[in-house]
Design an enzyme around this catalytic site. Structure first.
Site, short mmCIF file in Angstrom:
data_model
loop_
_atom_site.label_atom_id
_atom_site.label_comp_id
_atom_site.label_asym_id
_atom_site.label_seq_id
_atom_site.Cartn_x
_atom_site.Cartn_y
_atom_site.Cartn_z
N HIS A 158 40.29 39.47 39.18
CA HIS A 158 39.61 38.27 39.67
C HIS A 158 38.67 38.60 40.83
CE1 HIS A 158 41.94 38.14 43.39
NE2 HIS A 158 43.01 38.44 42.65
N GLU A 215 50.17 37.81 39.37
CA GLU A 215 50.32 38.72 40.49
C GLU A 215 51.81 38.80 40.85
OE1 GLU A 215 49.84 41.29 42.06
OE2 GLU A 215 47.86 40.89 42.91
#
Length: 336
Positions: A92, A195
């Site tokens: 990202h 994550e």
């Protein structure tokens, strides 16, 4: 934390490995700190393949076209228990949490600031992309357009983390590329493509309803719960625990998705663990970066070997007043 099972039969498991020699990122001589995925065509190595003589006898095909044919040939000529997939792993763009960690320093971030919802500069719960992060996703978009001209094998499946910074990055990166599956762009949101979970509020996802409201065209995988089932306010997933989670994630993908070329929009820790699972060398990506990996998977009889998984960790104790790191972090940012 309970890891959802992959659905792979208990009498067999996958063994993953990286097929090297196709991308510069595979090579020990390639420095992750200076590598430019855009200027290097995603790291694709210019070289002949043993399949070129029949596929491209007149040398008219692009390197990407010849690689696509090579991968398809590997699958066609392999026994049923072996398969190959080309994974495009994208991190990202910069989020507000990345800025805050630089502002306060990693020690103060881990022991104090990451546990809060935000500061006077903004909120980082399931944080959004900064303007720089949006720019990094736009850079990835342009990089893809360049590779499309070079006839890169199009992703046949698009997977995305449920955290907002990945949902947004994927949208900016792929919308408007006109690749199959992007008009409209409907990636599959996967819970495990996360994550490291726990403690850090930036890693707590929004509710299912909120995700659907903001990204109504995105597909949500079956069994996706309304509330975040993985985030724990008291402990944080260990690195080995995260890697075990990504073994389950990849096993799920390889067991249920027959497509060969796949895009994953994820996180630094997620990509680190994916690379570890498939036996790739460590290769840290900057925010917005992309790394392709050719993966061989073999379904092997018997249950998967037991992994050594460290237990979740509590937040570290602050060595000094974390609020004193503010001015220090601002000085660092000013010099950057």
């Amino acid at each position: 934390m309970t890891i959802p099972q992959s659905g792979t039969p208990p009498d067999s498991h996958f063994e993953f490995s990286t097929v090297t020699g196709y991308f510069l990122q595979d090579e020990a001589t390639t420095d992750p700190d200076t590598f430019d995925y855009v200027e290097s065509n995603f790291g694709l190595i210019t070289r002949p393949y043993d399949t070129d003589s029949t596929f491209d006898p007149d040398n008219q095909k692009t390197q990407w076209e010849r690689l696509g044919h090579k991968v398809e040939t590997l699958n066609r000529e392999s026994p049923p228990e072996v398969s190959y997939k080309l994974l495009y792993l994208g991190r990202h763009g910069e989020g507000y949490h990345n800025v805050a960690e630089r502002r306060y320093g990693t020690d103060a971030w881990d022991c104090y600031w990451s546990l809060l919802d935000g500061d006077e500069n903004g909120n980082w719960v399931d944080c959004r992309l900064t303007d720089i992060g949006i720019g990094q996703a736009e850079k990835a978009h342009k990089a893809w357009l360049k590779q499309i001209e070079a006839r890169i094998p199009f992703p046949q499946s698009y997977y995305v983390s449920p955290l907002n910074r990945c949902l947004a990055t994927a949208a900016v990166t792929f919308r408007g590329t006109k690749m199959p599956g992007t008009e409209p762009f409907r990636p599959l949101v996967k819970e495990l493509l996360r994550e490291t979970t726990g403690l850090h509020t930036c890693d707590m996802r929004s509710t299912k309803s909120e995700i659907i409201k903001e990204y109504p065209e995105y597909r949500i995988e079956p069994g996706f719960s309304e509330e975040d089932p993985l985030w724990d306010p008291k402990t944080r997933e260990s690195n080995s625990g995260r890697t075990a989670r990504f073994y389950e994630f990849l096993s799920d993908v390889f067991a249920h998705d027959e497509n060969v070329f796949m895009s994953f929009t994820a996180h630094s820790g997620a990509i680190t663990s994916i690379l570890e699972v498939v036996g790739h060398r460590e290769f840290a990506l900057a925010t917005g970066g992309v790394i392709p990996v050719l993966v061989r998977a073999e379904r092997v009889p018997g249950p998967a070997p037991k992994r050594v998984v460290e237990p979740p960790m509590e937040a570290p104790k602050c060595k000094e007043d974390p609020r004193s790191f503010v001015s220090r972090g601002v000085e660092v940012l000013a010099k950057a």
